[in-house]
Design a protein around this motif. Sequence first.
Motif, PDB file in Angstrom:
ATOM      1  N   GLU A 162       0.842  -1.179   0.000  1.00 56.01           N
ATOM      2  CA  GLU A 162       0.000   0.000   0.000  1.00 56.01           C
ATOM      3  C   GLU A 162       0.884   1.238   0.000  1.00 56.01           C
ATOM      4  O   GLU A 162       2.057   1.185   0.375  1.00 56.01           O
ATOM      5  CB  GLU A 162      -0.962   0.010   1.192  1.00 56.01           C
ATOM      6  N   ARG A 164       1.007   5.652   0.646  1.00 56.32           N
ATOM      7  CA  ARG A 164       0.393   6.874   1.133  1.00 56.32           C
ATOM      8  C   ARG A 164       0.736   7.950   0.112  1.00 56.32           C
ATOM      9  O   ARG A 164       1.910   8.173  -0.200  1.00 56.32           O
ATOM     10  CB  ARG A 164       0.939   7.260   2.506  1.00 56.32           C
ATOM     11  N   PHE A 211      -3.052   6.037   3.545  1.00 61.39           N
ATOM     12  CA  PHE A 211      -2.600   4.784   2.945  1.00 61.39           C
ATOM     13  C   PHE A 211      -3.754   4.094   2.233  1.00 61.39           C
ATOM     14  O   PHE A 211      -4.888   4.085   2.718  1.00 61.39           O
ATOM     15  CB  PHE A 211      -2.041   3.851   4.022  1.00 61.39           C
ATOM     16  N   LYS A 251       5.731   4.053   0.861  1.00 63.13           N
ATOM     17  CA  LYS A 251       5.269   2.734   0.419  1.00 63.13           C
ATOM     18  C   LYS A 251       5.612   1.724   1.519  1.00 63.13           C
ATOM     19  O   LYS A 251       6.667   1.829   2.150  1.00 63.13           O
ATOM     20  CB  LYS A 251       5.946   2.334  -0.893  1.00 63.13           C
ATOM     21  N   LYS A 254       1.246  -3.750   3.749  1.00 63.23           N
ATOM     22  CA  LYS A 254       0.058  -3.464   4.549  1.00 63.23           C
ATOM     23  C   LYS A 254       0.120  -4.228   5.868  1.00 63.23           C
ATOM     24  O   LYS A 254       0.261  -5.452   5.885  1.00 63.23           O
ATOM     25  CB  LYS A 254      -1.194  -3.859   3.778  1.00 63.23           C
TER      26      LYS A 254
END
Length: 303
Positions: A162, A164, A211, A251, A254
């Motif tokens: 994921e 941001r 995110f 990055k 997650k």
Amino acid sequence: MSALSVRKSLLTLGAALPLMAGAALAQTPPASSPPASSPATSPAAVPAVDPSKVVARVNGLEITEGDLAIAAEDPALQMPNVPDEQKRELLTGYMIDLKLGAKAAEAAKVGSGADFARKLAYNRDKTLLDEYLDQTAKKAVTPDAARKLYDETVKSLPAEQEVRARHILVENEDEAKKAAARVKGGEDFAKVAGELSKDPGSKTDGGDLGFFTKDRMVEPFAEAAFKLEAGQISDPVKSQFGWHVIKVEEKRAKPAPSFEETKDQVEAYLGRKAQQDLITSLRKDAKIERLDDKGNLVEQKQP
């Protein structure tokens, strides 16, 4: 049910948690718990209710605290928005009417027919099964079992990336090119986003989207964002919402939801699985025969 099916079910449940996606998992500290010795929350501070305590009498028939507790569990008598005292009064009134009505029905021989006997047998069987299933679920939901299922599920979670990112949303390509030139030229991205972006949800936060995983954004935006490295700014990107200039801030993989966040879902799943396994085992060991409309045995299908 296989262990893989267990994990897939838990993942589906966990994915619905609002804190699993976004910055809240990483940035929001868990709510503080009250001290264990707090008199307001300590189990010892709540007096036990004696189920045999009489709360009313109807023509000499007693209504007890236990009767009220059973009535309170009736789905037809749920009153979620009613204050406790008022709810108690309503349940007591209902039990009074129930005793009076039942006695009157007995006097009128309502319970003497075959249809009533079948209904009574059905309700007895249903109550027995419901209680058996409840007890089975309670035995299955232990702290050790819940933690074990959580740990096994977290280990099997696939790595998911994921990012941001911030963005500036404008109406046309020319505006997007001008915005991109400004931020690539060294102007503060958050400042330019606050000045130009048409996205009301992120504009006041300097275009910050928090995110997100790739599947949470529209395809052109997601493709561009996930190709960037942290600190990079995209060329103008067109989507159904307009033109975007994107800056990736960070990055990461997650993070998995914590045990506390998924505890209720884990326990609910353990209880349901134990109940399902019970019914499956009962069917497996039983001789079940189905008949057609002529009374002939029909071919049995494996459950």
